[in-house]
Write an enzyme that holds these catalytic residues in place. Sequence first.
Site, PDB file in Angstrom:
ATOM      1  N   ASP A  35      39.322  48.632  36.432  1.00  0.00           N
ATOM      2  CA  ASP A  35      40.224  47.495  36.231  1.00  0.00           C
ATOM      3  C   ASP A  35      40.686  47.359  34.784  1.00  0.00           C
ATOM      4  O   ASP A  35      40.942  46.260  34.305  1.00  0.00           O
ATOM      5  CB  ASP A  35      39.573  46.180  36.687  1.00  0.00           C
ATOM      6  CG  ASP A  35      39.087  46.265  38.113  1.00  0.00           C
ATOM      7  OD1 ASP A  35      39.806  46.858  38.925  1.00  0.00           O
ATOM      8  OD2 ASP A  35      37.996  45.764  38.399  1.00  0.00           O
ATOM      9  N   GLY A  66      43.439  48.378  33.838  1.00  0.00           N
ATOM     10  CA  GLY A  66      44.910  48.312  33.877  1.00  0.00           C
ATOM     11  C   GLY A  66      45.516  49.702  34.044  1.00  0.00           C
ATOM     12  O   GLY A  66      46.656  49.942  33.635  1.00  0.00           O
ATOM     13  N   HIS A 108      44.733  48.955  42.317  1.00  0.00           N
ATOM     14  CA  HIS A 108      45.526  49.051  41.099  1.00  0.00           C
ATOM     15  C   HIS A 108      46.738  48.158  41.206  1.00  0.00           C
ATOM     16  O   HIS A 108      47.424  48.170  42.217  1.00  0.00           O
ATOM     17  CB  HIS A 108      46.020  50.479  40.883  1.00  0.00           C
ATOM     18  CG  HIS A 108      44.910  51.480  40.843  1.00  0.00           C
ATOM     19  ND1 HIS A 108      44.031  51.547  39.810  1.00  0.00           N
ATOM     20  CD2 HIS A 108      44.541  52.437  41.712  1.00  0.00           C
ATOM     21  CE1 HIS A 108      43.168  52.516  40.049  1.00  0.00           C
ATOM     22  NE2 HIS A 108      43.442  53.060  41.203  1.00  0.00           N
ATOM     23  N   THR A 111      40.920  42.884  42.234  1.00  0.00           N
ATOM     24  CA  THR A 111      42.135  43.215  42.980  1.00  0.00           C
ATOM     25  C   THR A 111      41.859  43.313  44.477  1.00  0.00           C
ATOM     26  O   THR A 111      42.653  42.873  45.296  1.00  0.00           O
ATOM     27  CB  THR A 111      42.692  44.580  42.476  1.00  0.00           C
ATOM     28  OG1 THR A 111      42.722  44.562  41.057  1.00  0.00           O
ATOM     29  CG2 THR A 111      44.083  44.842  42.994  1.00  0.00           C
ATOM     30  N   VAL A 112      40.711  43.896  44.842  1.00  0.00           N
ATOM     31  CA  VAL A 112      40.374  44.065  46.253  1.00  0.00           C
ATOM     32  C   VAL A 112      39.396  42.977  46.698  1.00  0.00           C
ATOM     33  O   VAL A 112      39.552  42.370  47.745  1.00  0.00           O
ATOM     34  CB  VAL A 112      39.736  45.465  46.512  1.00  0.00           C
ATOM     35  CG1 VAL A 112      39.359  45.625  47.980  1.00  0.00           C
ATOM     36  CG2 VAL A 112      40.720  46.559  46.106  1.00  0.00           C
ATOM     37  N   ASP A 135      47.781  41.176  24.647  1.00  0.00           N
ATOM     38  CA  ASP A 135      48.412  39.842  24.635  1.00  0.00           C
ATOM     39  C   ASP A 135      47.482  38.757  25.161  1.00  0.00           C
ATOM     40  O   ASP A 135      47.610  37.591  24.789  1.00  0.00           O
ATOM     41  CB  ASP A 135      49.691  39.875  25.470  1.00  0.00           C
ATOM     42  CG  ASP A 135      49.413  40.337  26.894  1.00  0.00           C
ATOM     43  OD1 ASP A 135      48.885  41.461  27.068  1.00  0.00           O
ATOM     44  OD2 ASP A 135      49.693  39.561  27.829  1.00  0.00           O
TER      45      ASP A 135
HETATM   46  P1  GTP Z   1      43.127  49.356  37.512  1.00  0.00           P
HETATM   47  O1  GTP Z   1      42.112  49.161  38.586  1.00  0.00           O
HETATM   48  O2  GTP Z   1      42.581  49.895  36.240  1.00  0.00           O
HETATM   49  O3  GTP Z   1      44.368  50.037  37.956  1.00  0.00           O
HETATM   50  O4  GTP Z   1      43.619  47.956  37.110  1.00  0.00           O
HETATM   51  P2  GTP Z   1      43.833  46.681  37.911  1.00  0.00           P
HETATM   52  O5  GTP Z   1      45.178  46.625  38.448  1.00  0.00           O
HETATM   53  O6  GTP Z   1      42.682  46.425  38.823  1.00  0.00           O
HETATM   54  O7  GTP Z   1      43.676  45.836  36.626  1.00  0.00           O
HETATM   55  P3  GTP Z   1      43.593  44.355  36.421  1.00  0.00           P
HETATM   56  O8  GTP Z   1      43.242  43.667  37.682  1.00  0.00           O
HETATM   57  O9  GTP Z   1      42.745  44.124  35.262  1.00  0.00           O
HETATM   58  O10 GTP Z   1      45.068  44.046  36.105  1.00  0.00           O
HETATM   59  C1  GTP Z   1      45.395  42.841  36.662  1.00  0.00           C
HETATM   60  C2  GTP Z   1      46.599  42.281  36.215  1.00  0.00           C
HETATM   61  O11 GTP Z   1      46.878  42.506  34.837  1.00  0.00           O
HETATM   62  C3  GTP Z   1      47.744  42.803  36.971  1.00  0.00           C
HETATM   63  O12 GTP Z   1      48.436  41.701  37.441  1.00  0.00           O
HETATM   64  C4  GTP Z   1      48.522  43.592  35.954  1.00  0.00           C
HETATM   65  O13 GTP Z   1      49.894  43.489  36.240  1.00  0.00           O
HETATM   66  C5  GTP Z   1      48.195  42.896  34.680  1.00  0.00           C
HETATM   67  N1  GTP Z   1      48.245  43.667  33.442  1.00  0.00           N
HETATM   68  C6  GTP Z   1      48.068  45.002  33.222  1.00  0.00           C
HETATM   69  N2  GTP Z   1      48.204  45.276  31.910  1.00  0.00           N
HETATM   70  C7  GTP Z   1      48.442  44.096  31.299  1.00  0.00           C
HETATM   71  C8  GTP Z   1      48.658  43.695  29.941  1.00  0.00           C
HETATM   72  O14 GTP Z   1      48.665  44.514  29.024  1.00  0.00           O
HETATM   73  N3  GTP Z   1      48.843  42.374  29.716  1.00  0.00           N
HETATM   74  C9  GTP Z   1      48.831  41.447  30.695  1.00  0.00           C
HETATM   75  N4  GTP Z   1      49.012  40.166  30.369  1.00  0.00           N
HETATM   76  N5  GTP Z   1      48.642  41.781  31.964  1.00  0.00           N
HETATM   77  C10 GTP Z   1      48.454  43.074  32.272  1.00  0.00           C
HETATM   78 MG    MG Z   2      41.383  47.779  39.782  1.00  0.00          MG
END
Ligand code: GTP
Ligand code: MG
Length: 333
Positions: free
Chosen positions: A12, A14, A42, A243-244, A277
């Site tokens: 998670d 990103g 993701h 996410t899940v 951010d």
């Molecule tokens: P992976 O499992 O690594 O693919 O990531 P994920 O999608 O599970 O990551 P995560 O749940 O942490 O990301 C959740 C939210 O963060 C999503 O809604 C993304 O769109 C958002 N997100 C990803 N990168 C950034 C960022 O740099 N800044 C912000 N504010 N949100 C982000």
């Molecule tokens: Mg994830």
Amino acid sequence: MLNIVVGGFYGDEGKGKIVGYLAVKDNFDFVVRAGGGPQAGHTVIEGKKVTQIPSGFINPNSRLLIARGTIINPEVVLDEIEKYGVGDRVGIDYGCTIIEQKHIEQEKELVKRIGSVGTGTGPARADRVLRKARIAKEIYSLKPYLTDVADEVNEAIKKGKKVLIEGVQGYALSLLDHKFYPYVTSQDTTASQFAADVGIGPKTIDDVLVVYKAYASRVGIGPMNFEWDEEKRKKYGIEERGTVSGRLRRLGDFDLDLARESLIRNTGTQAAITCIDRLFNGNSGIKKFDELTEEAKKFVNRIDYFLRKSSPYFKGIKIISTGPNLEDTIDLR
Ligand code: GTP
Ligand code: MG
């Protein structure tokens, strides 16, 4: 050209957004999902989540492959293919291991004991090890998509095509790691493992990009250094849910030692840092490094310096994510 993206912490980080950004920006011919199962979600951009098809679906030119080391739930894969209308460019390896209802039932014990997500991935893999799991080529509904992913990818490399392999979860969830075991996933989560999951050899890999989040996050139980208490959570005002799983994630400070270890064990050549951010106000949507706030610049530079000292393969932090949209990205490559 072949690149692998991996998670540097507990998953998670990103990766979904980073893979989506790279797939579009560098116009990858192939994006390949390697390893894990439907437990690994993701988010590519807000509202566009995948658990089985590659995050690169966002680039309409990319062929989307699911490698043989990925565990699949046919229902979930078919839903995602339909939802995103990508049936004409998805390929599923003949050898992918299949999750059946009994695996989901069996995982209930793991959900209680080690905080598994409960999608049946681990038990399906266990059946594969015992040589009694079903594989994709036995499943009628998957027939239109079946292919030999290893052949496709090796052929693509030979032709000089661009291939992006998308690893899942994060380094600290590796099955064989002794510090985190048993609070880990059902396979290793390193670049070498994901290469093996696809069916390519070590010489084919050009770059390994390790994705870190500006703070650590972890779903469920298990060891975690520098975990935030209630006070720190309030200070940063960050709240995250799986996410899940939908579960509230535990959060903590950026773990330098863990970052170094995952860099070295992945032979990371580049790194990305996401969610800058969220940690530091005033950096939302910034696209140029010079325009980051001083504290954000200092934070990134300090990690960059530390990681450069840690590995001879590392060429630096190349991508900084400043928001959920693909454009919210500083690209230093
Ligand atoms: P992976 O499992 O690594 O693919 O990531 P994920 O999608 O599970 O990551 P995560 O749940 O942490 O990301 C959740 C939210 O963060 C999503 O809604 C993304 O769109 C958002 N997100 C990803 N990168 C950034 C960022 O740099 N800044 C912000 N504010 N949100 C982000
Ligand atoms: Mg994830």
